[in-house]
Design an enzyme around this catalytic site. Structure first.
Site, PDB file in Angstrom:
ATOM      1  N   HIS A   1     -16.391   3.388 -14.438  1.00 17.38           N
ATOM      2  CA  HIS A   1     -16.085   2.559 -13.274  1.00 17.38           C
ATOM      3  C   HIS A   1     -17.254   1.637 -12.919  1.00 17.38           C
ATOM      4  O   HIS A   1     -17.169   0.851 -11.981  1.00 17.38           O
ATOM      5  CB  HIS A   1     -15.756   3.492 -12.088  1.00 17.38           C
ATOM      6  CG  HIS A   1     -15.168   2.821 -10.904  1.00 17.38           C
ATOM      7  ND1 HIS A   1     -15.820   2.744  -9.688  1.00 17.38           N
ATOM      8  CD2 HIS A   1     -13.980   2.194 -10.730  1.00 17.38           C
ATOM      9  CE1 HIS A   1     -15.061   2.102  -8.816  1.00 17.38           C
ATOM     10  NE2 HIS A   1     -13.941   1.753  -9.419  1.00 17.38           N
TER      11      HIS A   1
ATOM     12  N   TYR B   1     -11.923  -9.880  -2.279  1.00 12.50           N
ATOM     13  CA  TYR B   1     -12.697  -8.650  -2.150  1.00 12.50           C
ATOM     14  C   TYR B   1     -14.127  -8.999  -1.764  1.00 12.50           C
ATOM     15  O   TYR B   1     -14.776  -9.811  -2.436  1.00 12.50           O
ATOM     16  CB  TYR B   1     -12.728  -7.876  -3.475  1.00 12.50           C
ATOM     17  CG  TYR B   1     -11.467  -7.120  -3.813  1.00 12.50           C
ATOM     18  CD1 TYR B   1     -10.222  -7.538  -3.355  1.00 12.50           C
ATOM     19  CD2 TYR B   1     -11.517  -5.988  -4.616  1.00 12.50           C
ATOM     20  CE1 TYR B   1      -9.064  -6.853  -3.687  1.00 12.50           C
ATOM     21  CE2 TYR B   1     -10.364  -5.290  -4.947  1.00 12.50           C
ATOM     22  CZ  TYR B   1      -9.143  -5.726  -4.484  1.00 12.50           C
ATOM     23  OH  TYR B   1      -8.010  -5.038  -4.817  1.00 12.50           O
TER      24      TYR B   1
ATOM     25  N   ASN C   1       0.824  -1.209   0.000  1.00  8.85           N
ATOM     26  CA  ASN C   1       0.000   0.000   0.000  1.00  8.85           C
ATOM     27  C   ASN C   1       0.858   1.259   0.000  1.00  8.85           C
ATOM     28  O   ASN C   1       0.598   2.213  -0.745  1.00  8.85           O
ATOM     29  CB  ASN C   1      -0.904   0.019   1.240  1.00  8.85           C
ATOM     30  CG  ASN C   1      -2.042  -0.970   1.171  1.00  8.85           C
ATOM     31  OD1 ASN C   1      -2.319  -1.545   0.122  1.00  8.85           O
ATOM     32  ND2 ASN C   1      -2.693  -1.194   2.284  1.00  8.85           N
TER      33      ASN C   1
ATOM     34  N   ARG D   1     -13.818   2.221   4.710  1.00  7.68           N
ATOM     35  CA  ARG D   1     -12.606   1.411   4.815  1.00  7.68           C
ATOM     36  C   ARG D   1     -11.326   2.236   4.801  1.00  7.68           C
ATOM     37  O   ARG D   1     -10.429   2.020   5.596  1.00  7.68           O
ATOM     38  CB  ARG D   1     -12.551   0.388   3.680  1.00  7.68           C
ATOM     39  CG  ARG D   1     -11.440  -0.649   3.882  1.00  7.68           C
ATOM     40  CD  ARG D   1     -11.209  -1.501   2.650  1.00  7.68           C
ATOM     41  NE  ARG D   1     -10.407  -0.808   1.649  1.00  7.68           N
ATOM     42  CZ  ARG D   1     -10.731  -0.668   0.363  1.00  7.68           C
ATOM     43  NH1 ARG D   1     -11.873  -1.142  -0.067  1.00  7.68           N
ATOM     44  NH2 ARG D   1      -9.946  -0.052  -0.477  1.00  7.68           N
TER      45      ARG D   1
END
Length: 689
Positions: free
Chosen positions: A436, A470, A45, A566
């Protein structure tokens, strides 16, 4: 309260999220190898953060235009340079904690379990020969040593994210020289297993094998020290003008340049002598803002590769995939949808049902047309192959491929070309917008010969690989009001001519912000009329100031606002007079929470939506997003149960305070572990069918 104080900085809020990831690595209740993975996730990350976000702020600092800086100051009450300094300060603290966890917790606990991970220590005599053999037979073929201090020596290029040693040497005349050496982790596994000794499993990083053999590489020198370094480069694709020219050609050209981006972080071993660091800064033309002190080892996302010889011990007990009886007991996916809407929860339920949907559509003689949007395509995409089969079977197939999906541009282009060669109509990116949405529309003839549309609406990508980790939802429906409007979405993607109207779907660029604001306003009006007001939002990211202000307005009116966010979260919860009725939770667990849910009490006539859109500027104003209503009462109750469990989680959820500190929940209530408990609830529901 001044307006500027209402919003938390986007970049610092993301760092707060990554700190939450680091908390999982430190949690002794998490199985040991899962904690190792969280260290890897944290490192991965952070790498992307520097390649994209820090690089973006650095570019603003470098431009140093008054107009840009004024806009930045107004937005964050800080200059770009001040934000950059805060980022480096926070990252330094987190990196210190990362090193402490790895050094003082993870490695000792691995040893207790019989796994020795060499770190900062000489290898034992029994491993000298096998380590040397691995070096000479495997590593040596990739070694490219360069003496940097030789006259006219060419400065080597530092590839993005790759590892190198900066080495101090003493030559035969007693003079100090510096050398550069690559660490070939792209060509070889980062960790090497050595022979089991005295009941222990041993692993060593190839960095340390190279360290042990530096004398072999520099035979005429005395090696005085070796210090690891790496460079992150700006990874954003800079498309100068998306509104003219060949966008595909431009992106293809920029992909080739991605690893040539300007430096965004030069990470070095903090034990490196100042003289060597200054030499490297001069040699590689680095600014002071480029250099960041780190530990002895970099690219700790490679910890994903650390083998577990005791597997499945020290890992999470797998949650068994739950069968969807509504689909299992039907002749086909389509016949199941004919009986009513279908909701799928990934990865609790298998993504194979989605593969079945496209496989059946490819072979069903009554299916005439398939349309889909692709944002991140799997490297080995079964869905793309199914669409190719459908085209080969004479069906009309149209696929919108977003070739501006960061870090997936190349793979998306490859699949787009494969599908196009098979006769599929490919629509590439819309200039100035990203698509998206995660949707598909399948047209099929019924027994009467009439065309019926079947819609697939999802919160997650058409990607079989990410669907394994996910947490997302998907709705399969033949509801005419939904599928007709979905068809309008595809019509717009194809031509961008007629502006469609949407009543059921919330679609970015058309009605999404107005509808969300009106839904919040309705809750405010209900509270002002003495009724109950309640909003639950589950998002990946919350950043848009307009929507944040609307939530502040709701809180001040007395509406209860419960947020599950999140990652990026720019709202300040629990501030008296501003947001005392707002709470924010963050859940980090074995699965990455990825679904977006929007619940409005609506005076008891609950409204529930799901979709692809976060409340970010990019999602609401610069993308095509599709948010869909959950109309079936039974399916609505499933999602509400999921939200209820997550709002009660006191195992993996943290509350975010007004400064976005991750605060563990100690409510003295029975333990609720959302992902495990929702799996248990869903399993019980399916077995009772």
């Amino acid at each position: 309260m001044e307006e500027i104080d209402k919003y938390y900085d986007r970049e610092l809020s993301w760092l707060s999220f990554n700190k939450r990831v680091l908390m999982e690595a430190a949690d002794e209740n998490v199985p040991l190898y899962e904690r190792v993975k969280f260290l890897a996730i944290y490192s991965s990350n952070l790498d992307e953060f520097f390649r994209v976000r820090v690089a973006s702020i650095r570019s603003i600092v470098d431009i140093d235009k008054k107009k840009i800086n004024k806009k930045f100051n107004k937005k964050y009450n800080s200059s770009p340079k001040e934000i950059l300094e805060q980022i480096h300060e926070e990252v330094h603290e987190q990196q210190e904690e990362f090193g402490r966890i790895k050094r003082e917790v993870i490695i000792p606990e691995l040893k207790k379990e019989g796994v020795i991970f060499y770190r900062d220590e000489p290898i034992i005599e029994a491993h000298n020969a096998p380590a040397a053999h691995y070096f000479k037979s495997k590593i040596l073929s990739y070694m490219q040593p360069v003496i940097l201090t030789r006259p006219n020596s060419q400065t080597p290029y530092l590839n993005n994210k790759e590892l190198y040693f900066a080495i101090i040497l003493k030559n035969e005349h007693g003079e100090i020289e510096y050398a550069h050496l690559n660490i070939p982790t792209n060509e070889l596994p980062r960790f090497v297993e050595l022979p089991k000794t005295d009941g222990y499993y041993y692993y060593i990083a190839i960095d340390d094998i190279i360290r042990e053999n530096l004398d072999f590489l520099f035979p005429n020198y005395k090696v005085l020290g070796a210090y690891s370094v790496k460079l992150n480069r700006d990874a954003d694709l800079n498309i100068d003008d998306e509104y003219s020219g060949n966008l595909v050609k431009k992106i293809r050209k920029q992909i080739e340049k991605r690893n040539l981006g300007v430096p965004s972080r030069f990470l070095y071993d903090s034990d490196m002598p100042k003289e060597l660091l200054q030499f490297l800064k001069d040699k590689f033309e680095l600014d002071d803002d480029d250099v960041v002190a780190g530990g002895k080892y970099h690219n700790m996302h490679d910890l994903f590769q650390l083998p577990n010889p005791l597997k499945p011990k020290l890992e999470n007990e797998p949650l068994e995939t739950i069968r969807k009886h509504q689909l299992e007991n039907s002749k086909s996916i389509f016949s199941a949808i004919d009986q009513g809407d279908v909701m799928l929860h990934f990865p609790y339920q298998s993504y194979d049902y989605v593969l079945r949907l496209f496989n059946e559509a490819a072979l069903d003689p009554d299916v005439t047309e398939i349309k889909a949007t692709f944002y991140r395509i799997a490297a080995n995409s079964f869905i793309s192959n199914a669409l190719i089969s459908a085209a080969n079977n004479g069906k009309k197939v149209t696929v919108f491929v977003e070739i501006k999906a960061r870090f997936d541009e190349k793979n998306n282009l490859i699949w787009a070309e494969k599908m196009e060669q098979a006769g599929i109509t490919i629509i590439y990116s819309i200039p100035g917008l990203k698509v998206h949405a995660k949707v598909a529309l399948i047209t099929k003839k019924n027994k009467e010969g009439e065309s019926v549309n079947y819609g697939y609406f999802s919160t997650g990508n058409f990607n079989e690989k990410t669907a394994e980790i996910y947490a997302d939802e998907a709705l399969l429906s033949k509801n005419e009001s939904l599928t007709n409007e979905l068809n309008n979405v595809f019509s717009y993607l194809k031509s961008q001519e007629e502006i469609p109207e949407f009543k059921e779907l919330l679609v970015a660029q058309f009605n999404i912000t107005d509808r969300f604001k009106s839904l919040v306003d309705q809750e405010i009006e209900n509270v002002q009329a003495g009724k109950k007001g309640h909003i639950i939002l589950k998002l990946n990211n919350l950043q848009d100031h307009i929507m944040i202000d609307k939530l502040y307005e709701a809180s001040q009116a007395g509406v209860k606002v419960e947020l599950i966010v999140r990652a990026i979260c720019c709202i300040r919860a629990g501030v008296p007079g501003l947001s005392e009725n707002i709470t924010v939770r963050r859940i980090v667990d074995r699965y990455l929470e990825h679904s977006r849910c929007f619940y409005f009490y609506n005076n008891g006539n609950d409204l529930l939506y799901q979709g692809s859109a976060d409340w970010m500027k990019r999602n609401l104003y610069r993308r095509i997003e599709v948010v869909f209503p959950i109309l079936d009462p039974l399916l609505k109750s499933e999602i509400m149960k999921l939200l209820d469990i997550q709002l009660k989680d006191n195992v993996k959820a943290c509350l975010l305070d007004s400064n976005l500190n991750n605060v563990r929940i100690n409510d003295h209530q029975p333990k609720v572990h959302a992902q495990v408990d929702f799996h248990r609830w869903l399993e019980k529901k399916e077995t009772s069918v």
